[in-house]
Design a protein around this motif. Structure first.
Motif, short mmCIF file in Angstrom:
data_model
loop_
_atom_site.label_atom_id
_atom_site.label_comp_id
_atom_site.label_asym_id
_atom_site.label_seq_id
_atom_site.Cartn_x
_atom_site.Cartn_y
_atom_site.Cartn_z
N ILE A 190 17.30 10.50 11.77
CA ILE A 190 17.91 9.96 12.99
C ILE A 190 17.74 10.99 14.10
N THR A 191 16.94 10.68 15.09
CA THR A 191 16.66 11.64 16.18
C THR A 191 17.44 11.35 17.45
N GLY A 192 18.00 10.15 17.53
CA GLY A 192 18.76 9.78 18.72
C GLY A 192 20.11 9.18 18.37
N ILE A 193 21.07 9.35 19.27
CA ILE A 193 22.42 8.81 19.10
C ILE A 193 22.70 7.80 20.21
N SER A 194 23.16 6.61 19.85
CA SER A 194 23.44 5.56 20.83
C SER A 194 24.92 5.59 21.22
N VAL A 195 25.17 5.34 22.50
CA VAL A 195 26.54 5.31 23.01
C VAL A 195 26.58 4.36 24.20
N PHE A 196 27.75 3.72 24.41
CA PHE A 196 27.92 2.80 25.53
C PHE A 196 28.67 3.49 26.67
N THR A 197 28.32 3.13 27.90
CA THR A 197 29.05 3.64 29.07
C THR A 197 30.44 3.02 29.10
N SER A 198 31.31 3.58 29.96
CA SER A 198 32.71 3.17 29.97
C SER A 198 32.92 1.75 30.47
N GLY A 199 32.04 1.28 31.37
CA GLY A 199 32.20 -0.06 31.91
C GLY A 199 33.22 -0.17 33.02
N SER A 200 33.56 0.96 33.66
CA SER A 200 34.58 0.92 34.72
C SER A 200 34.08 0.27 35.99
N THR A 201 32.76 0.29 36.23
CA THR A 201 32.21 -0.31 37.45
C THR A 201 31.21 -1.43 37.15
N LYS A 241 19.11 14.20 20.03
CA LYS A 241 19.96 15.28 19.52
C LYS A 241 19.65 16.59 20.24
N ASP A 242 18.39 16.78 20.62
CA ASP A 242 18.04 18.00 21.35
C ASP A 242 18.77 18.07 22.68
N ALA A 243 18.85 16.94 23.40
CA ALA A 243 19.54 16.90 24.68
C ALA A 243 21.03 17.13 24.50
N MET A 244 21.61 16.56 23.46
CA MET A 244 23.03 16.73 23.20
C MET A 244 23.34 18.19 22.82
N THR A 245 22.43 18.81 22.09
CA THR A 245 22.59 20.22 21.73
C THR A 245 22.51 21.10 22.97
N PHE A 246 21.60 20.78 23.89
CA PHE A 246 21.49 21.52 25.15
C PHE A 246 22.80 21.44 25.92
N SER A 247 23.38 20.23 26.02
CA SER A 247 24.65 20.05 26.72
C SER A 247 25.75 20.88 26.06
N ALA A 248 25.80 20.86 24.72
CA ALA A 248 26.81 21.62 23.99
C ALA A 248 26.67 23.12 24.26
N ARG A 249 25.43 23.60 24.27
CA ARG A 249 25.20 25.02 24.52
C ARG A 249 25.66 25.41 25.91
N GLN A 250 25.39 24.56 26.91
CA GLN A 250 25.79 24.86 28.28
C GLN A 250 27.31 24.99 28.41
N THR A 251 28.03 24.07 27.77
CA THR A 251 29.49 24.11 27.84
C THR A 251 30.05 25.33 27.12
N CYS A 252 29.57 25.57 25.92
CA CYS A 252 30.08 26.71 25.13
C CYS A 252 29.81 28.03 25.85
N THR A 253 28.66 28.13 26.51
CA THR A 253 28.33 29.35 27.25
C THR A 253 29.21 29.49 28.49
N ALA A 254 29.36 28.41 29.24
CA ALA A 254 30.15 28.45 30.48
C ALA A 254 31.61 28.81 30.22
N LEU A 255 32.15 28.36 29.09
CA LEU A 255 33.56 28.60 28.77
C LEU A 255 33.75 29.80 27.83
N ALA A 256 32.65 30.47 27.50
CA ALA A 256 32.69 31.66 26.63
C ALA A 256 33.39 31.35 25.30
N LEU A 257 33.07 30.20 24.71
CA LEU A 257 33.62 29.84 23.40
C LEU A 257 32.89 30.64 22.32
N LYS A 258 33.61 31.00 21.25
CA LYS A 258 33.06 31.88 20.23
C LYS A 258 32.96 31.17 18.88
#
Length: 363
Positions: A45-56, A66-83
């Motif tokens: 499984i290389t991709g994860i499906s998700v639905f938008t909130s539907g607010s608009t 998964k590569d894009a989701m991992t990139f996002s996770a790395r950015q957040t963990c780095t920005a918040l200095a999570l260990k």
């Protein structure tokens, strides 16, 4: 409530645990969590499906790699200095991007994930002195948390908190300013795999603007809507519906949604700005929108989630309106028994005004 140890457990042990717990799970939120973990570690499984909130609009299905989701996770963990070894709290549904990414951040950063059933006040299940390093809530959840002093004290012990999914109203910000831990509002959407910018809300280092995470580039189009350039998130040119004021290369001020903007007499009015000014007057849920008037133009209206407006409440609104700029004063107040909302609590403005029980003139 239970904990998943991504810090010291092997991948094989996590996969075995997920399979075992999925079969034994009694509740849907648990099954969704264990299924997501199983899918994440499945190389087929290389991709994860998700639905938008539907607010608009109608929710739409999006697939992220998964590569894009991992990139996002790395950015957040780095920005918040999570260990590595930090304890993260999951109290958001894993069928939404917000919950998914709390799991992915924990896997990527080798953290221990404390899992609680999603609810409007999830911290009631936590012990009195929880050791939680990182948590994510919706503003609706955090509003409930701050209204109870014992729960407020629990939240204050969480080292770093991010809030996302909708704007944070001024009333909630006032409560956040009293807290000594780090609290951020996020900017993002399902399309950008959670947030692409953070704004510290409290402490001496609080921010005036949103600060974009590294690797994300921003600009504004001719309507001043934010344009996001984030190829590693699968978004090389995403034009949003969010009106912003760009403040330098990596910061912006959020003004409102372009689909909420009201044009009256050729002047653009941002409802979100007026809503912030009324926060100390109105306790019930509310929002500002507009209606066509007899001249063909638009008039401002205040929509309240109430069934009755008492005479003294009407006078309080009149006084509050008088303090607003003339063009920002609502001409009518509409009462609605129950607002239409998305599953994560966002108000659906268009659907909410369809069946008013009372219309009160304030002209």
């Amino acid at each position: 409530m239970f904990e998943i140890d991504f810090f010291s457990s092997s991948e094989a042990a996590i996969i075995e645990l997920a399979h075992e717990k999925f079969l034994a799970a009694d509740e849907e939120w648990e099954r969704q969590l264990w299924q997501f973990i199983t899918d994440w570690f499945n190389p087929a499984i290389t991709g994860i499906s998700v639905f938008t909130s539907g607010s608009t609009g109608a929710p739409k299905k999006i697939e992220h790699t998964k590569d894009a989701m991992t990139f996002s996770a790395r950015q957040t963990c780095t920005a918040l200095a999570l260990k590595h070894g930090d304890r993260a709290l999951l109290c958001l549904p894993v069928n939404k991007i917000s919950g998914m990414m709390m799991v992915v951040r924990s896997i990527y950063n080798k953290m221990k994930l404390v899992c609680i059933k999603p609810s409007t006040n999830p911290l009631t299940e936590l012990e009195e002195n929880p050791r939680i390093d990182f948590a994510a809530f919706t503003p609706m959840q955090f509003h409930g948390i701050t209204r109870s002093y014992p729960i407020f004290l629990k939240a204050e012990k969480i080292k770093k908190i991010i809030l996302g999914g909708e704007d944070v109203r001024a009333e909630l910000v006032q409560n956040i300013l009293k807290m000594e831990n780090e609290i951020y509002i996020t900017f993002g959407m399902t399309e950008t795999i959670s947030h692409i910018a953070l704004k510290r809300l409290n402490g001496p280092a609080h921010d005036k603007n949103f600060k974009v995470l590294p690797g994300i580039h921003i600009s504004a189009d001719k309507t001043n809507c934010l344009v996001i350039d984030a190829p590693q998130l699968g978004q090389p040119c995403l034009i949003t519906n969010d009106v912003v004021s760009i403040q330098g290369e990596n910061e912006f001020q959020w003004l409102g949604r372009i689909d909420n903007v009201i044009n009256t007499g050729g002047i653009k009015i941002y409802p979100e700005e007026i809503e912030q000014q009324l926060v100390n007057t109105i306790e019930a849920p509310y929002f500002i929108t507009s209606r066509k008037d007899i001249t063909g133009g638009e008039k401002l209206i205040l929509v309240l989630e109430m069934i009755l407006l008492k005479p003294e409440e009407k006078e309080e609104l009149k006084e509050a309106f008088s303090k607003l700029e003339k063009l920002h004063r609502p001409k009518q107040v509409i009462l609605i028994p129950h607002f239409a909302r998305t599953p994560n609590g966002k108000i659906k403005r268009r659907e909410s005004v369809l069946n008013p029980i009372d219309v009160i003139d304030f002209s």
